[in-house]
Design an enzyme around this catalytic site. Structure first.
Site, PDB file in Angstrom:
ATOM      1  N   GLY A 106       0.835  -1.186   0.000  1.00 39.30           N
ATOM      2  CA  GLY A 106       0.000   0.000   0.000  1.00 39.30           C
ATOM      3  C   GLY A 106       0.876   1.243   0.000  1.00 39.30           C
ATOM      4  O   GLY A 106       2.042   1.208  -0.390  1.00 39.30           O
ATOM      5  N   CYS A 107       0.322   2.311   0.474  1.00 42.65           N
ATOM      6  CA  CYS A 107       1.030   3.589   0.498  1.00 42.65           C
ATOM      7  C   CYS A 107       2.171   3.554   1.507  1.00 42.65           C
ATOM      8  O   CYS A 107       1.989   3.131   2.644  1.00 42.65           O
ATOM      9  CB  CYS A 107       0.039   4.683   0.879  1.00 42.65           C
ATOM     10  SG  CYS A 107       0.782   6.309   1.047  1.00 42.65           S
ATOM     11  N   PHE A 108       3.341   4.018   1.091  1.00 43.70           N
ATOM     12  CA  PHE A 108       4.487   3.990   2.008  1.00 43.70           C
ATOM     13  C   PHE A 108       4.316   4.922   3.188  1.00 43.70           C
ATOM     14  O   PHE A 108       4.926   4.729   4.232  1.00 43.70           O
ATOM     15  CB  PHE A 108       5.820   4.216   1.308  1.00 43.70           C
ATOM     16  CG  PHE A 108       5.944   5.346   0.317  1.00 43.70           C
ATOM     17  CD1 PHE A 108       5.251   6.527   0.415  1.00 43.70           C
ATOM     18  CD2 PHE A 108       6.817   5.188  -0.751  1.00 43.70           C
ATOM     19  CE1 PHE A 108       5.412   7.556  -0.500  1.00 43.70           C
ATOM     20  CE2 PHE A 108       6.991   6.213  -1.683  1.00 43.70           C
ATOM     21  CZ  PHE A 108       6.280   7.396  -1.551  1.00 43.70           C
TER      22      PHE A 108
END
Length: 178
Positions: A12-14
Site C-alpha cells: 500500500g502507500c508507504f
C-alpha cells in the site's frame, strides 16, 4: 553489542507503513522509497505511479536485531496491510501498491518463506505477497519522508494512518507473541 539489519517492504502507500514503523522500539530508521522494478535511472513518484517502472512504494527499515528480530519486523509488516490483495490497498490502486517483501539475505528469505507459509495455512487465505531478492532501493522525494508527522491534520493522515497507529499500539504485542 547492537547489530543493525535492513528490511524492505511494500504494502500500500508507504506513508502508512513508515508511520507505523517509526513507533517500534528497536527501529533505528525508516525511509520511504521505490524498489522491485526495472527502469533505468532514478524513478520519480510520478513515474512509479504510472505503473510503467515496475517499482512498488516501499519502506526500508533499519533495526537493531538485539532489540527486535527480522521475524517480528516481518510480522508487524504483514499485520499492517492486506496481503490478500494484488494491486488495491484502501483507496490506493495500482501495481505500485502491491504487497512485496524484498529480502536482503538468505536468512531473511527463509524466514519470509516460513511466515508466508504459516499465514497461508493458518488463515486459509490466498496470500499474494510477492517475495523477491532485494536489488536496489531509490529514496522517494523529500516531501514523502516522515509524511505523517509533517501532515497529521491531512484527511488521509487522520482517516487512514492514525487508525493504523492506534491499532499498532493495541495489538502489536499480541501479533508478535503468536
Amino acid at each position: 553489542m547492537s547489530k543493525i539489519e535492513t528490511a524492505t517492504f511494500g504494502g500500500g502507500c508507504f506513508w502508512c507503513l513508515e508511520a507505523v514503523f517509526r513507533h517500534i522500539e528497536g527501529v533505528k530508521d525508516v525511509v520511504s522509497g521505490y524498489a522491485g522494478g526495472n527502469c533505468p535511472g532514478i524513478p520519480t513518484y510520478r513515474e512509479v505511479c504510472s505503473g510503467k517502472t515496475g517499482h512498488a512504494e516501499v519502506i526500508q527499515v533499519r533495526f537493531d536485531t538485539t532489540r527486535i528480530t527480522f521475524s517480528d519486523v516481518l510480522k508487524l509488516f504483514m499485520s499492517n496491510h492486506n496481503p490478500t490483495l494484488d494491486t488495491y490497498m484502501k483507496g490506493d490502486y495500482g501495481s505500485q501498491y502491491r504487497s512485496i517483501v524484498l529480502y536482503h539475505s538468505k536468512e531473511q528469505e527463509e524466514v519470509s518463506l516460513n511466515i508466508l507459509q504459516e499465514m497461508r495455512m493458518e488463515h486459509a487465505k490466498n496470500i499474494r505477497t510477492e517475495l523477491a531478492e532485494f536489488r536496489g532501493f531509490f529514496k522517494a522525494e523529500d516531501y514523502h519522508q516522515d509524511y505523517f508527522t509533517k501532515n497529521k491534520e491531512a484527511a488521509y493522515c487522520r482517516g487512514i494512518i492514525a487508525p493504523k497507529i492506534e491499532k499498532l499500539k493495541q495489538e502489536f504485542i499480541q501479533n508478535i507473541e503468536h
